[in-house]
Design an enzyme around this catalytic site. Structure first.
Site, PDB file in Angstrom:
ATOM      1  N   VAL A 256     -15.668  84.389  -1.835  1.00 16.34           N
ATOM      2  CA  VAL A 256     -16.094  85.021  -2.877  1.00 16.34           C
ATOM      3  C   VAL A 256     -15.793  86.571  -2.828  1.00 16.34           C
ATOM      4  O   VAL A 256     -15.394  87.188  -3.632  1.00 16.34           O
ATOM      5  CB  VAL A 256     -17.663  84.512  -3.432  1.00 16.34           C
ATOM      6  CG1 VAL A 256     -17.820  85.315  -4.394  1.00 16.34           C
ATOM      7  CG2 VAL A 256     -17.441  83.057  -3.819  1.00 16.34           C
TER       8      VAL A 256
ATOM      9  N   CYS B 238     -17.934  73.983  -3.710  1.00 16.40           N
ATOM     10  CA  CYS B 238     -18.912  74.136  -4.852  1.00 16.40           C
ATOM     11  C   CYS B 238     -19.619  72.923  -5.300  1.00 16.40           C
ATOM     12  O   CYS B 238     -20.702  72.910  -5.323  1.00 16.40           O
ATOM     13  CB  CYS B 238     -18.149  74.911  -6.010  1.00 16.40           C
ATOM     14  SG  CYS B 238     -17.630  76.528  -5.548  1.00 16.40           S
TER      15      CYS B 238
ATOM     16  N   GLY C  60     -14.617  67.218  -4.302  1.00 16.96           N
ATOM     17  CA  GLY C  60     -14.990  67.894  -2.982  1.00 16.96           C
ATOM     18  C   GLY C  60     -14.915  69.315  -2.996  1.00 16.96           C
ATOM     19  O   GLY C  60     -15.131  69.877  -4.120  1.00 16.96           O
TER      20      GLY C  60
END
Length: 438
Positions: free
Chosen positions: A11, A263, A260
């Site tokens: 991120v 997140c 999967g």
């Protein structure tokens, strides 16, 4: 604007590079000296299409820099983004916020002027208020606001998702903070991207609710695939019929081995735990979590079925290990449970993934990792396609059949045509579809 990203993981690095592309002055801060030095040299620690070019270009232009020095990094920043991990706690599955809280303490001690502290990490509802309280306790004389600004980045398409998002969600409780965030995202709002301003708690719930809803769609279509197999239906036709209803839409209606990644598993479990803590249980999401966990191991049984009832003593080629294509992320990948179940039932596993082998070696033990799909397939009693990397679509099945010990193929992503596979001489199983096309 001057921005700092605390954390150079998925991120933080993607967001920092994209903000720099908007023209902002961005510094990414990380405590790992090795990672910082590699980033300065253009070595990207994750695989994400086009990210290396984006980082290199903006670093060369002076808009994107990297440092270990948090105090220097956030000096004179308009916004400081908390982009650290929130992994599930082993003891209860709830999001572990220790890295978020430590970042808040570090930021509080280094702030010089009014700063908007932005929770970009995925966090349970109420975290922004906790961060606010930490900053107040550490540096009550400072001027700041805490904002929730969740990310909605798909691995493998993260840059596109950042640059052309469906919406930007900003949870802020002061007009001063809202004004700063509007300026930050002006390059997107000027293009017509909706900027949704909410309270902080609403923004935090939106993130979890989004991922839980999408995970529910995935699990729902997997259940419909199971039903189709029992009654002779075709789940691809069912998905098209559902998706054409504009109240439902076609996305996330592709049957497979279960979701999967970094997140969905983590966020659905965190939502369940948060809801339990406040006395508002989420029964639907809880069922989704349990069903998905069970499905991954059930997929290994299909390999046993195609091998005559057992994989004991068989060599199984596993094609694709990452949780989805175009990423090297192995977190909660279905392949982990599938390989473990195959090995527990006595199979020898030969595995191949185009990008995720190094990461897979850390979480999958006992398998032989191969350098190519053909290497993995050579001498195999059966093959199972777990991740739909584009290169697998180009397999020459005449050659594949010639190198395999037995022509057994389990397609957990419905990449191939049942009729074509049957014509090629394969004993073929897919998900929710008849053995041969009708």
């Amino acid at each position: 604007m001057r921005l700092a990203m605390i954390g150079t993981g998925y991120v933080g690095l993607v967001s920092g590079a994209c903000f720099a592309e908007f023209g902002h002055d961005v510094v990414c801060v990380d405590i790992d000296p090795g990672k910082i030095e590699k980033l300065k040299k253009g070595v990207i620690p994750i695989y994400e299409p086009d990210l290396d070019d984006l980082v290199t270009r903006n670093h060369a232009a002076g808009r994107l820099n990297f440092t270990q020095d948090l105090k220097a990094g956030i000096a004179d920043c308009d916004c400081v983004f908390i982009c650290v991990g929130t992994p599930p706690r082993p003891e209860d599955g709830h999001a572990d916020l220790k890295y978020v809280y430590q970042a808040a303490k570090d930021i509080a001690g280094a702030m010089g002027r009014y700063t908007v502290i932005v929770d970009k990490s995925t966090v349970p509802v109420g975290t922004a208020r906790e961060v606010d309280a930490i900053v107040k306790a550490e540096n009550p004389a400072a001027e700041w606001d805490v904002v929730s600004n969740p990310e909605f980045l798909r691995e493998g398409a993260a840059i596109e998702d950042f640059m052309e998002p469906d919406r930007v969600v900003i949870g802020a409780d002061s007009e001063r903070a809202r004004s700063v965030m509007r300026q930050l995202y002006a390059p997107l709002s000027d293009k017509g991207v909706p900027i949704l301003m909410t309270g902080r708690e609403s923004a935090e719930v939106i993130k979890y609710a989004t991922n839980a809803f999408l995970a529910t769609k995935v699990t729902f279509i997997n259940e419909m695939a199971d039903l189709c197999e029992k009654v002779g239906g075709n789940v691809e036709d069912v998905a098209r019929g559902l998706g054409l209803d504009d109240r439902i839409g076609p996305r996330f209606l592709r049957a497979g081995p279960g979701y999967g990644g970094s997140c969905f598993p983590k966020d659905t479990m965190a939502l369940v735990k948060t809801a339990e803590m406040v006395g508002s249980p989420t029964w639907i999401v809880d069922a989704v979590v349990k069903k998905n966990d069970a499905r991954k191991r059930q997929m290994a049984h299909r390999v046993g079925e195609i091998c005559g009832g057992s994989v004991k003593g068989k060599t199984i080629a596993v094609l694709g290990l990452t949780f989805k294509p175009d990423t090297d992320d192995m977190r909660e990948s279905p392949s982990i449970d599938i390989v473990d179940e195959l090995q527990s039932n006595g199979a020898t596993v030969r595995a191949y993934d185009p990008e995720g082998t190094d990461q897979a070696k850390a979480v999958i033990k006992g398998a032989e990792f191969c350098s190519s799909a053909m290497d993995a397939l050579t001498g195999a009693d059966a093959a199972v396609l777990v991740t739909e990397w584009a290169e697998f679509e180009d397999l020459d099945f005449d050659v594949v059949k010639s190198v395999m010990k037995a022509a057994n193929f389990v397609d957990l992503r419905n990449v191939f045509s049942p009729a074509n596979m049957q014509a090629a001489g394969f004993n073929y199983l897919s998900i929710g579809r008849p053995a041969a096309a009708k």
